[in-house]
Write a protein that holds these residues in place. Structure first.
Motif, PDB file in Angstrom:
ATOM      1  N   ALA A  57       4.335   9.403   8.644  1.00  0.00           N
ATOM      2  CA  ALA A  57       4.268   7.942   8.664  1.00  0.00           C
ATOM      3  C   ALA A  57       2.996   7.446   7.981  1.00  0.00           C
ATOM      4  O   ALA A  57       3.035   6.486   7.194  1.00  0.00           O
ATOM      5  CB  ALA A  57       4.333   7.430  10.100  1.00  0.00           C
ATOM      6  N   ASN A  58       1.871   8.099   8.245  1.00  0.00           N
ATOM      7  CA  ASN A  58       0.605   7.700   7.615  1.00  0.00           C
ATOM      8  C   ASN A  58       0.643   7.932   6.109  1.00  0.00           C
ATOM      9  O   ASN A  58       0.149   7.104   5.334  1.00  0.00           O
ATOM     10  CB  ASN A  58      -0.565   8.469   8.236  1.00  0.00           C
ATOM     11  CG  ASN A  58      -0.882   8.008   9.631  1.00  0.00           C
ATOM     12  OD1 ASN A  58      -0.521   6.907  10.044  1.00  0.00           O
ATOM     13  ND2 ASN A  58      -1.537   8.863  10.405  1.00  0.00           N
ATOM     14  N   THR A  59       1.221   9.018   5.692  1.00  0.00           N
ATOM     15  CA  THR A  59       1.327   9.313   4.258  1.00  0.00           C
ATOM     16  C   THR A  59       2.198   8.278   3.561  1.00  0.00           C
ATOM     17  O   THR A  59       1.842   7.777   2.481  1.00  0.00           O
ATOM     18  CB  THR A  59       1.900  10.732   4.047  1.00  0.00           C
ATOM     19  OG1 THR A  59       1.047  11.674   4.681  1.00  0.00           O
ATOM     20  CG2 THR A  59       2.031  11.057   2.569  1.00  0.00           C
ATOM     21  N   GLU A  60       3.336   7.947   4.165  1.00  0.00           N
ATOM     22  CA  GLU A  60       4.217   6.936   3.574  1.00  0.00           C
ATOM     23  C   GLU A  60       3.511   5.586   3.502  1.00  0.00           C
ATOM     24  O   GLU A  60       3.611   4.878   2.493  1.00  0.00           O
ATOM     25  CB  GLU A  60       5.510   6.833   4.388  1.00  0.00           C
ATOM     26  CG  GLU A  60       6.410   8.047   4.227  1.00  0.00           C
ATOM     27  CD  GLU A  60       7.608   8.032   5.162  1.00  0.00           C
ATOM     28  OE1 GLU A  60       7.625   7.247   6.137  1.00  0.00           O
ATOM     29  OE2 GLU A  60       8.532   8.843   4.917  1.00  0.00           O
ATOM     30  N   LYS A  61       2.779   5.234   4.549  1.00  0.00           N
ATOM     31  CA  LYS A  61       2.033   3.970   4.566  1.00  0.00           C
ATOM     32  C   LYS A  61       0.977   3.961   3.465  1.00  0.00           C
ATOM     33  O   LYS A  61       0.843   2.976   2.730  1.00  0.00           O
ATOM     34  CB  LYS A  61       1.377   3.784   5.936  1.00  0.00           C
ATOM     35  CG  LYS A  61       0.590   2.512   6.090  1.00  0.00           C
ATOM     36  CD  LYS A  61      -0.017   2.435   7.498  1.00  0.00           C
ATOM     37  CE  LYS A  61      -0.948   1.252   7.615  1.00  0.00           C
ATOM     38  NZ  LYS A  61      -1.609   1.209   8.937  1.00  0.00           N
ATOM     39  N   ASN A  62       0.244   5.065   3.324  1.00  0.00           N
ATOM     40  CA  ASN A  62      -0.788   5.158   2.287  1.00  0.00           C
ATOM     41  C   ASN A  62      -0.183   5.087   0.890  1.00  0.00           C
ATOM     42  O   ASN A  62      -0.764   4.458  -0.011  1.00  0.00           O
ATOM     43  CB  ASN A  62      -1.589   6.447   2.456  1.00  0.00           C
ATOM     44  CG  ASN A  62      -2.483   6.415   3.686  1.00  0.00           C
ATOM     45  OD1 ASN A  62      -2.809   5.347   4.200  1.00  0.00           O
ATOM     46  ND2 ASN A  62      -2.870   7.590   4.163  1.00  0.00           N
ATOM     47  N   LEU A  63       0.951   5.721   0.696  1.00  0.00           N
ATOM     48  CA  LEU A  63       1.606   5.673  -0.613  1.00  0.00           C
ATOM     49  C   LEU A  63       2.037   4.254  -0.953  1.00  0.00           C
ATOM     50  O   LEU A  63       1.875   3.795  -2.085  1.00  0.00           O
ATOM     51  CB  LEU A  63       2.821   6.613  -0.638  1.00  0.00           C
ATOM     52  CG  LEU A  63       2.512   8.092  -0.778  1.00  0.00           C
ATOM     53  CD1 LEU A  63       3.773   8.924  -0.594  1.00  0.00           C
ATOM     54  CD2 LEU A  63       1.881   8.397  -2.125  1.00  0.00           C
ATOM     55  N   LEU A  64       2.598   3.555   0.037  1.00  0.00           N
ATOM     56  CA  LEU A  64       3.026   2.169  -0.190  1.00  0.00           C
ATOM     57  C   LEU A  64       1.841   1.274  -0.524  1.00  0.00           C
ATOM     58  O   LEU A  64       1.915   0.423  -1.394  1.00  0.00           O
ATOM     59  CB  LEU A  64       3.798   1.642   1.018  1.00  0.00           C
ATOM     60  CG  LEU A  64       5.204   2.176   1.209  1.00  0.00           C
ATOM     61  CD1 LEU A  64       5.793   1.693   2.526  1.00  0.00           C
ATOM     62  CD2 LEU A  64       6.103   1.771   0.050  1.00  0.00           C
ATOM     63  N   GLN A  65       0.737   1.485   0.186  1.00  0.00           N
ATOM     64  CA  GLN A  65      -0.469   0.654  -0.056  1.00  0.00           C
ATOM     65  C   GLN A  65      -1.066   0.957  -1.423  1.00  0.00           C
ATOM     66  O   GLN A  65      -1.579   0.043  -2.093  1.00  0.00           O
ATOM     67  CB  GLN A  65      -1.502   0.903   1.044  1.00  0.00           C
ATOM     68  CG  GLN A  65      -1.131   0.293   2.367  1.00  0.00           C
ATOM     69  CD  GLN A  65      -2.155   0.610   3.462  1.00  0.00           C
ATOM     70  OE1 GLN A  65      -3.025   1.454   3.296  1.00  0.00           O
ATOM     71  NE2 GLN A  65      -1.991  -0.059   4.609  1.00  0.00           N
ATOM     72  N   SER A  66      -0.994   2.190  -1.863  1.00  0.00           N
ATOM     73  CA  SER A  66      -1.585   2.526  -3.158  1.00  0.00           C
ATOM     74  C   SER A  66      -0.726   2.029  -4.315  1.00  0.00           C
ATOM     75  O   SER A  66      -1.215   1.902  -5.434  1.00  0.00           O
ATOM     76  CB  SER A  66      -1.788   4.042  -3.267  1.00  0.00           C
ATOM     77  OG  SER A  66      -0.530   4.702  -3.347  1.00  0.00           O
ATOM     78  N   MET A  67       0.533   1.726  -4.043  1.00  0.00           N
ATOM     79  CA  MET A  67       1.426   1.250  -5.091  1.00  0.00           C
ATOM     80  C   MET A  67       1.323  -0.270  -5.276  1.00  0.00           C
ATOM     81  O   MET A  67       1.820  -0.789  -6.261  1.00  0.00           O
ATOM     82  CB  MET A  67       2.867   1.643  -4.767  1.00  0.00           C
ATOM     83  CG  MET A  67       3.085   3.148  -4.762  1.00  0.00           C
ATOM     84  SD  MET A  67       4.721   3.615  -4.247  1.00  0.00           S
ATOM     85  CE  MET A  67       5.672   3.169  -5.674  1.00  0.00           C
ATOM     86  N   THR A  68       0.674  -0.954  -4.351  1.00  0.00           N
ATOM     87  CA  THR A  68       0.567  -2.421  -4.467  1.00  0.00           C
ATOM     88  C   THR A  68      -0.762  -2.839  -5.003  1.00  0.00           C
ATOM     89  O   THR A  68      -1.695  -2.184  -5.131  1.00  0.00           O
ATOM     90  CB  THR A  68       0.787  -3.094  -3.095  1.00  0.00           C
ATOM     91  OG1 THR A  68      -0.140  -2.599  -2.154  1.00  0.00           O
ATOM     92  CG2 THR A  68       2.195  -2.868  -2.633  1.00  0.00           C
TER      93      THR A  68
END
Length: 68
Positions: A57-68
């Motif tokens: 969950a943390n990895t997915e959240k970090n990936l989403l934040q880095s894409m914005t």
């Protein structure tokens, strides 16, 4: 377990491709942990899976934040 693997090695047949006859295998006693030991193992695995789910969950959240 190492002791069960040793039982298999003692009873194996064949030179090139070793194996164990079903008749012999059916006679072997397979060690099973006590119920309390099984519960302890499940508890450890539950904690590990919870940590893995959190990491995912943390990895997915970090990936989403880095894409914005």
């Amino acid at each position: 377990s190492p002791s069960f693997q040793e039982k298999l090695r003692i009873n194996e047949t064949g030179a090139t491709a070793t194996g164990i006859r079903m008749k012999t295998f059916k006679k072997l006693k397979i060690p099973i942990p006590s119920f309390s030991e099984q519960e302890r193992i499940v508890s450890i695995l539950d904690e590990a899976f919870e940590a893995i789910d959190t990491a995912i969950a943390n990895t997915e959240k970090n990936l989403l934040q880095s894409m914005t």
